[in-house]
Design a protein around this motif. Structure first.
Motif, PDB file in Angstrom:
ATOM      1  N   ASP A  59       0.838  -1.197   0.000  1.00 49.26           N
ATOM      2  CA  ASP A  59       0.000   0.000   0.000  1.00 49.26           C
ATOM      3  C   ASP A  59       0.880   1.257   0.000  1.00 49.26           C
ATOM      4  N   LEU A  62       2.569   1.553  -3.520  1.00 48.28           N
ATOM      5  CA  LEU A  62       1.670   2.002  -4.580  1.00 48.28           C
ATOM      6  C   LEU A  62       1.236   3.447  -4.394  1.00 48.28           C
ATOM      7  N   SER A  63       1.093   3.869  -3.167  1.00 47.85           N
ATOM      8  CA  SER A  63       0.785   5.273  -2.897  1.00 47.85           C
ATOM      9  C   SER A  63       1.923   6.165  -3.395  1.00 47.85           C
ATOM     10  N   LYS A  66       1.980   6.121  -7.288  1.00 48.25           N
ATOM     11  CA  LYS A  66       0.900   6.917  -7.879  1.00 48.25           C
ATOM     12  C   LYS A  66       1.243   8.405  -7.877  1.00 48.25           C
ATOM     13  N   GLU A  67       1.907   8.851  -6.853  1.00 47.17           N
ATOM     14  CA  GLU A  67       2.229  10.279  -6.718  1.00 47.17           C
ATOM     15  C   GLU A  67       3.550  10.678  -7.371  1.00 47.17           C
ATOM     16  N   GLN A 108      -7.413  -0.311  -6.684  1.00 43.08           N
ATOM     17  CA  GLN A 108      -7.690   0.901  -5.899  1.00 43.08           C
ATOM     18  C   GLN A 108      -6.830   2.077  -6.375  1.00 43.08           C
ATOM     19  N   TYR A 109      -5.570   1.807  -6.697  1.00 42.43           N
ATOM     20  CA  TYR A 109      -4.653   2.855  -7.140  1.00 42.43           C
ATOM     21  C   TYR A 109      -4.653   3.033  -8.659  1.00 42.43           C
TER      22      TYR A 109
END
Length: 152
Positions: A59, A62-63, A66-67, A108-109
């Protein structure tokens, strides 16, 4: 394609704080594709496997991706550990749960993901690593997935 392989025996999902993964991702451009298949060792290298810990690590990864990642990032949810002996059953079960949760996180991402457990990969005698035929089958499955769905 130029493939840069970063495999390492015993590698687990890295923590974002260590800087290793963030340094790799920082050097990538929008033309690059970064593929990651990790998690099996997070389950295997402990007596009491903890799916939640692996999911929490992914998590965070991937966070960050994504950013901060300019490249296309593709997650591969690893295949299940094969039960070669009765004590391997708990690791197999954890891999099933981890794989499903990894795919949910990717969704989710909005990160493309491949479910390696669907590739019918032949495992070697340890039930963890691919056989020679398993490597061939995985490569075919991976290329097919890229061609059909993933390259944006």
């Amino acid at each position: 394609f130029d493939v840069i392989e970063e495999g390492m025996n015993g590698r687990q999902l890295p923590s974002i704080e260590s800087g290793y993964l963030t340094n790799l991702l920082t050097d990538l451009s929008a033309e690059d594709i970064f593929v990651m298949m990790l998690g099996t060792n997070d389950i295997l290298l402990t007596y009491n496997p903890n799916v939640e810990l692996a999911v929490t690590k992914l998590d965070r990864i991937l966070s960050y991706v994504k950013e901060n990642c300019k490249a296309q990032f593709i997650l591969i949810a690893p295949p299940y550990i094969k039960v070669m002996e009765p004590e391997m059953q708990r690791y197999h079960n954890c891999c099933i749960e981890m794989n499903q949760r990894f795919l949910e996180l990717a969704k989710q991402y909005d990160i493309p993901a491949i479910n390696a457990s669907e590739c019918n990969i032949e495992m070697g005698s340890d039930g963890v690593h691919f056989s020679i035929e398993g490597h061939r089958r995985f490569a075919e499955c991976f290329i097919k997935s890229l061609e059909k769905n993933l390259i944006r």
